[in-house]
Design a protein around this motif. Structure first.
Motif, PDB file in Angstrom:
ATOM      1  N   LEU A   1      81.189  33.855 135.788  1.00  0.00           N
ATOM      2  CA  LEU A   1      81.088  35.412 136.588  1.00  0.00           C
ATOM      3  C   LEU A   1      81.588  36.481 135.214  1.00  0.00           C
ATOM      4  CD1 LEU A   1      81.461  36.767 139.094  1.00  0.00           C
ATOM      5  CD2 LEU A   1      83.917  36.376 138.783  1.00  0.00           C
ATOM      6  N   ILE A   2      82.403  36.034 134.265  1.00  0.00           N
ATOM      7  CA  ILE A   2      82.549  37.067 133.270  1.00  0.00           C
ATOM      8  C   ILE A   2      81.342  37.316 132.537  1.00  0.00           C
ATOM      9  CG2 ILE A   2      84.169  37.289 131.234  1.00  0.00           C
ATOM     10  CD1 ILE A   2      86.014  35.726 132.424  1.00  0.00           C
ATOM     11  N   THR A   3      80.806  36.256 132.229  1.00  0.00           N
ATOM     12  CA  THR A   3      79.335  36.525 131.359  1.00  0.00           C
ATOM     13  C   THR A   3      78.488  37.413 132.223  1.00  0.00           C
ATOM     14  OG1 THR A   3      79.838  34.270 130.887  1.00  0.00           O
ATOM     15  CG2 THR A   3      77.715  35.013 130.034  1.00  0.00           C
ATOM     16  N   LEU A   4      78.264  37.090 133.306  1.00  0.00           N
ATOM     17  CA  LEU A   4      77.491  37.777 134.391  1.00  0.00           C
ATOM     18  C   LEU A   4      77.815  39.226 134.376  1.00  0.00           C
ATOM     19  CD1 LEU A   4      74.922  37.316 136.162  1.00  0.00           C
ATOM     20  CD2 LEU A   4      76.366  37.271 138.065  1.00  0.00           C
ATOM     21  N   VAL A   5      79.053  39.488 134.558  1.00  0.00           N
ATOM     22  CA  VAL A   5      79.411  40.918 134.457  1.00  0.00           C
ATOM     23  C   VAL A   5      78.957  41.740 133.196  1.00  0.00           C
ATOM     24  CG1 VAL A   5      81.507  42.417 134.576  1.00  0.00           C
ATOM     25  CG2 VAL A   5      80.979  40.557 136.378  1.00  0.00           C
ATOM     26  N   LEU A   6      79.391  40.959 132.197  1.00  0.00           N
ATOM     27  CA  LEU A   6      79.244  41.569 130.754  1.00  0.00           C
ATOM     28  C   LEU A   6      77.665  41.594 130.481  1.00  0.00           C
ATOM     29  CD1 LEU A   6      81.695  39.491 128.490  1.00  0.00           C
ATOM     30  CD2 LEU A   6      81.850  41.806 129.197  1.00  0.00           C
ATOM     31  N   LEU A   7      76.925  40.772 130.911  1.00  0.00           N
ATOM     32  CA  LEU A   7      75.460  40.879 130.744  1.00  0.00           C
ATOM     33  C   LEU A   7      74.972  42.218 131.617  1.00  0.00           C
ATOM     34  CD1 LEU A   7      73.956  37.278 130.801  1.00  0.00           C
ATOM     35  CD2 LEU A   7      73.898  38.909 128.975  1.00  0.00           C
TER      36      LEU A   7
ATOM     37  N   TYR B   1      85.223  27.182 134.761  1.00  0.00           N
ATOM     38  CA  TYR B   1      84.061  27.444 134.104  1.00  0.00           C
ATOM     39  C   TYR B   1      83.306  28.304 135.118  1.00  0.00           C
ATOM     40  CZ  TYR B   1      84.441  23.440 131.071  1.00  0.00           C
ATOM     41  OH  TYR B   1      84.894  22.531 130.304  1.00  0.00           O
ATOM     42  N   LEU B   2      83.803  28.358 136.482  1.00  0.00           N
ATOM     43  CA  LEU B   2      83.038  29.288 137.335  1.00  0.00           C
ATOM     44  C   LEU B   2      83.200  30.729 136.900  1.00  0.00           C
ATOM     45  CD1 LEU B   2      83.077  27.405 140.651  1.00  0.00           C
ATOM     46  CD2 LEU B   2      81.022  28.038 139.264  1.00  0.00           C
ATOM     47  N   GLY B   3      84.923  30.887 136.529  1.00  0.00           N
ATOM     48  CA  GLY B   3      85.172  32.067 136.145  1.00  0.00           C
ATOM     49  C   GLY B   3      84.475  32.659 134.794  1.00  0.00           C
ATOM     50  N   TYR B   4      84.072  31.546 133.926  1.00  0.00           N
ATOM     51  CA  TYR B   4      83.480  32.249 132.692  1.00  0.00           C
ATOM     52  C   TYR B   4      81.967  32.568 133.144  1.00  0.00           C
ATOM     53  CZ  TYR B   4      86.795  29.235 129.782  1.00  0.00           C
ATOM     54  OH  TYR B   4      87.832  28.854 129.336  1.00  0.00           O
TER      55      TYR B   4
END
Lengths: 310, 665
Positions: free
Chosen positions: B654-660, B649-652
């Motif tokens: 991070l990925i969301t943050l990067v994409l944003l 979930y923490l990985g998700y």
């Protein structure tokens, strides 16, 4: 006033003539079957006999059963006012409408089928159910007969349809297709051989007779008369729609026109009897294809008419 | 008019409170009647030419609630109010068989349901419309799940809620598109700006609107909720949903497809016409197979909405082909059929409820002989059946007649291709009419006539006056609108002309319409003399019948049963009645049957034969079934993402943050 007199006179005339047409049909069928057959006036005698007989009602039936014979005859009388017969019809200010005519025929069937179910017997239900199938298939076929002229005229009033029929460009071909379809529709609508058999009370085959099985005496006289009237009205509708002279040759003096109309009706009736004599009863579930052929023929005629006209 | 509207609003709210507190009391009914009359007064005023607009400012500019009344809306407000009053009178007696708690729910929600439908018709901008629309959906959902302890009711309610919200999403999207393109939320502004918009955008709006209103109006293939939800709701609620709520969707279609969007490409009209033809034919075919009276009526609603939609489709096509008169005739036909179906279907559902109330149940195969036991209910059921089967002299015939006129005029005036569409339309409509007659013959003949097939039917008693008087009024109305069509066609012609932006050139539009129909003289009221002919023929025959009174009274005998005795079970049942249709239209029904024979000792000694037959609902089986399965498998696949591991979930995150960060700078 004269218009009203004409209107009433022609309605009365079809009512009086209907049994004679029936008598003629029976006679032609008898001759075709190498029988001597009853006289032309036999339907009148039969009706008179029935009128004097006792009236029996099935136990458990309601007012629907009792009222239906009068009702269907009334509906058909109204239908005769919605159709050009000898003269362009009544009531004044209104010249009849094809959709209304078909609607009244449907109303007549509806009432008769209800009466069949009201008897509370297997026969009545059997007749009603089968009749409903035939009615559902015949209704589009009947509509289709007028389709070419509807497309040409852009309306459903009888005068518009007949005017379109008189002036259509591809009229000959359309009439040829139309008459072929009309033969099928008329045989189905009047309950004759390939579709139904009016001369039998065999439960495997009967449709219309099964609905009437419980009627007796004067009630039976009324529904029988109604059936004969309907037969004549269907013939008259076919004549109006598909024969080039419609409701009478316009070249003839006005006095003689009703005579040509009468001749047309009897001629078409004779054609019906011959066609009935030449065909064998179809299996019930073959009917959709048979009646569908009529619809397809008429639709083809309509497409030709539209193609030729634009 | 504002005063009358306020009276209506307050009365409906009071009715809801009274209904929830004292469900059996008569004050709730009086309040609904006052409210209905108040709104009806507004509608009559609008039809006479008065215009009123009300703004309620509720927040940032643009987000106000705007209400107003147009002649088009007035027609539907009259329907909602009139039928609402009759259904409420009926409802107070009908709910007596429910538990007190359910009575509170039903009696409290029905006035709110009526109010929300009225407000949809009054709505003048997006916010008002969507709020009222959602209120309408939610109140009706609450009414559908009245019997919420039964799982099938909850499921039906769920399907209804789902379908109605798919529709609401489409509507919202369409309205947001228009708001974005025109910069306004008011419908009146849209109507001015819409013709200048790009065709692609307008077509997108058209499709979304069609999906949204089509799902509410239950057009095939969006009809699946209707035969589930209508049977389980209390009968007067089914009557209101089928008779009135579906018409609100029709109102939406007329408002947005004609008044707001204006003429569009040809395929709009052809799509609508095609949907109408398919709905009409499939609706009646499925209705024919039903044994459950209320499900049958629900499918019949699909058919009638189809006929209305045929009118709308022809109007769209004619509008595009610059045949204004044909368009007007078609739109009048659609509106008139909507009115007629509202009256007849409300009567039929109320009758169905009365039969259930009287103990005859809903299964046609267990009824029989009810006409003599329930003369008023039965008589009105027969009349309403004839009306819905489009038989003269009832109102349904007149509107079908008008629909035929529209189709035939299209065939007569347009080019070859469109002419063919019109001709095929005529044939499909004729086939539909024949099948509807058969379907309602089954209802009338099997339920009301013959001999009772069950103990319940044999002991049924006429329902109280509060339940049969409204239905008799409706049946009388169906007859009156058939005999005197001119009364309704006149105002409807004016409404249709306004919706199509037609201008009569100074003369009243009804007059123009009548001149346009060929054979000279009187026209859209042309059926009045026909009705006269029918009535006079009936009078003559009545005289014959009276004359026969002089004869000995008819004797009652056992019917002919080939010399034997035959019980009520020997009659044709509803299933048997429809059997030949199942065979003839087997390609549509795809019937399934299984026969299991149990024998003892030797195959010649039967002990038991089990027969099971049914039909396949093509759209449920091949449309929604696979769709649902796809969604479920998608959800299963998605479940893999939810492993429960905190690190994942923490990985998700991070990925969301990067994409944003990448996309939204």
């Amino acid at each position: 006033m004269a218009v009203w007199a004409q209107a009433l006179a022609q309605t009365a005339l079809v009512l009086v003539l209907a049994p004679l047409v029936q008598g003629m049909l029976q006679r032609i069928k008898a001759v075709a079957q190498h029988r001597h057959g009853p006289g032309l006036l036999q339907p009148y005698f039969t009706l008179a006999k029935l009128w004097r007989r006792q009236d029996l009602r099935p136990r458990g039936s309601s007012w629907v059963f009792a009222a239906t014979p009068c009702f269907v005859l009334a509906v058909l009388l109204a239908a005769s006012a919605a159709l050009p017969l000898l003269w362009t019809p009544a009531p004044p200010g209104w010249s009849g409408d094809f959709v209304f005519f078909v609607g009244l025929l449907a109303l007549e069937r509806f009432a008769l089928s209800l009466a069949g179910l009201d008897t509370g017997t297997p026969f009545g239900g059997l007749g009603s159910s089968r009749d409903a199938v035939v009615a559902a298939l015949v209704e589009p076929a009947l509509f289709a007969l007028a389709l070419p002229w509807m497309a040409a005229a852009g309306g459903t009033g009888w005068p518009a349809l007949m005017a379109a029929s008189a002036s259509a460009p591809a009229a000959g071909v359309v009439r040829f297709f139309g008459l072929a379809a009309a033969l099928i529709v008329a045989l189905a609508e009047t309950g004759r051989v390939p579709v139904d058999n009016p001369d039998t009370h065999l439960e495997l085959t009967m449709i219309h007779e099964a609905m009437l099985l419980e009627y007796s005496g004067p009630q039976l006289a009324l529904v029988s008369l109604a059936q004969m009237l309907k037969q004549l009205l269907v013939l008259a509708a076919v004549a109006d729609l598909l024969l080039p002279w419609g409701a009478g040759w316009t070249v003839l003096p006005a006095v003689l026109r009703p005579l040509t109309v009468l001749g047309t009706w009897f001629g078409l009736g004779a054609g019906l009897a011959v066609a009935e004599s030449l065909s064998a009863k179809l299996r019930f579930f073959r009917l959709p294809a048979y009646v569908g052929a009529a619809t397809a023929l008429s639709l083809a005629a309509a497409v030709l008419e539209v193609w030729g006209g634009r | 008019m504002i005063l009358a509207g306020l009276v209506g609003l307050v009365s409906y709210v009071l009715a809801a409170c009274w209904g929830a507190l004292r469900p059996g009391g008569r004050w709730g009914v009086w309040a609904v009647a006052t409210g209905g009359l108040g709104f009806a007064a507004v509608a009559v005023g609008a039809l006479a030419g008065a215009r009123v607009q009300v703004w309620l400012r509720l927040g940032p500019p643009g987000f106000d609630l705007r209400f107003g009344i147009t002649p088009l809306a007035a027609v539907f407000v009259l329907l909602i109010s009139g039928l609402g009053i009759l259904a409420s009178v009926y409802g107070r007696a009908y709910v007596a068989h429910l538990s007190p708690e359910k009575q509170r729910g039903v009696q409290g929600f029905v006035p709110l349901f009526l109010l929300s439908m009225t407000l949809v018709a009054f709505a003048g901008n997006v916010v008002a419309f969507l709020v009222a629309w959602e209120a309408m959906s939610l109140t009706s959902y609450a009414l559908v799940v009245t019997d919420r302890e039964r799982p099938e009711v909850v499921r039906a309610g769920y399907v209804y809620l789902l379908m109605t919200h798919i529709g609401a999403v489409c509507l919202t999207a369409a309205m947001l598109l228009l708001t974005n393109a025109t910069g306004s939320m008011a419908f009146a502004e849209w109507a001015k700006a819409a013709p200048t918009l790009a065709v692609g955008l307008r077509s997108a709006v058209f499709l979304l609107m069609l999906l949204g209103f089509g799902s509410k109006a239950a057009l095939v293939p969006l009809h699946v909720w209707l035969p589930r939800a209508h049977p389980v709701a209390p009968s007067h609620v089914s009557a209101l949903m089928s008779g009135v709520m579906l018409k609100v969707a029709v109102y939406g279609m007329v408002l947005f497809l004609f008044q707001v969007l204006g003429p569009g490409p040809l395929w709009w009209g052809l799509t609508v016409l095609g949907l109408g033809l398919v709905s009409a034919l499939l609706g009646v075919l499925y209705a024919l197979m039903e044994r459950d009276l209320k499900r049958l009526l629900a499918y019949s609603s699909v058919e009638n909405i189809g006929v209305v939609t045929i009118g709308l489709g022809v109007a769209l096509i004619a509008q595009q082909a610059r045949l204004p008169v044909v368009a007007a005739v078609a739109l009048v036909a659609a509106l008139y059929h909507a009115v007629n179906h509202a009256i007849a279907k409300t009567a039929l559902f109320l009758d169905a409820g009365a039969l259930q109330f009287a103990g005859a149940g809903r299964n046609l195969d267990a009824m029989g002989g009810l006409l003599t036991r329930l003369p008023w209910t039965g008589g009105s059921l027969l009349a309403a059946s004839a009306a819905i089967a489009a038989l003269p002299p009832f109102n349904g015939f007149v509107s079908e007649w008008l629909t035929y006129q529209a189709l035939v005029r299209l065939a007569g005036r347009a080019g070859v291709g469109l002419a063919l569409a019109g001709l095929i339309g005529v044939l499909v409509l004729a086939l539909t009419a024949g099948l509807v007659a058969a379907c309602f013959l089954k209802v009338g003949g099997v339920a009301l006539l013959g001999r009772p097939r069950s103990g319940g039917a044999a002991q049924a008693e006429e329902v109280p006056a509060a339940m049969h008087v409204p239905v008799v009024i409706l049946a009388g109305l169906a007859l009156a609108l058939g005999l005197l069509p001119g009364l309704v066609v006149g105002p409807l012609a004016a409404v249709a002309a306004a919706a199509l932006h037609l201008d009569g050139g100074g003369t009243p539009w009804t007059h123009v319409l009548s001149l346009a129909l060929p054979w000279g003289g009187v026209h859209l009221a042309a059926l009045a003399p026909a009705a006269f002919a029918l009535v006079s023929a009936l009078a003559i025959l009545a005289a014959v019948a009276v004359g026969r009174r002089a004869r000995p009274a008819p004797q009652v005998r056992d019917p002919w049963a080939c010399g034997g005795q035959i019980g009520p079970e020997g009659q044709y049942s509803a299933t048997a009645y429809a059997k030949p249709f199942r065979q003839v239209f087997g390609a549509v029904y795809r019937p399934v049957r299984s026969v299991r024979v149990r024998t003892a000792v030797h195959p010649f000694f039967l002990t038991q034969v089990e027969y099971e037959g049914g039909i396949t609902h093509v759209f449920d089986r091949y449309g929604y079934g696979p769709l649902l399965a796809a969604f479920v498998s998608l959800a299963r696949w998605g479940r893999g993402l939810q492993s429960g591991s905190l690190r994942l979930y923490l990985g998700y995150l991070l990925i969301t943050l990067v994409l944003l960060l990448v996309f939204v700078r």
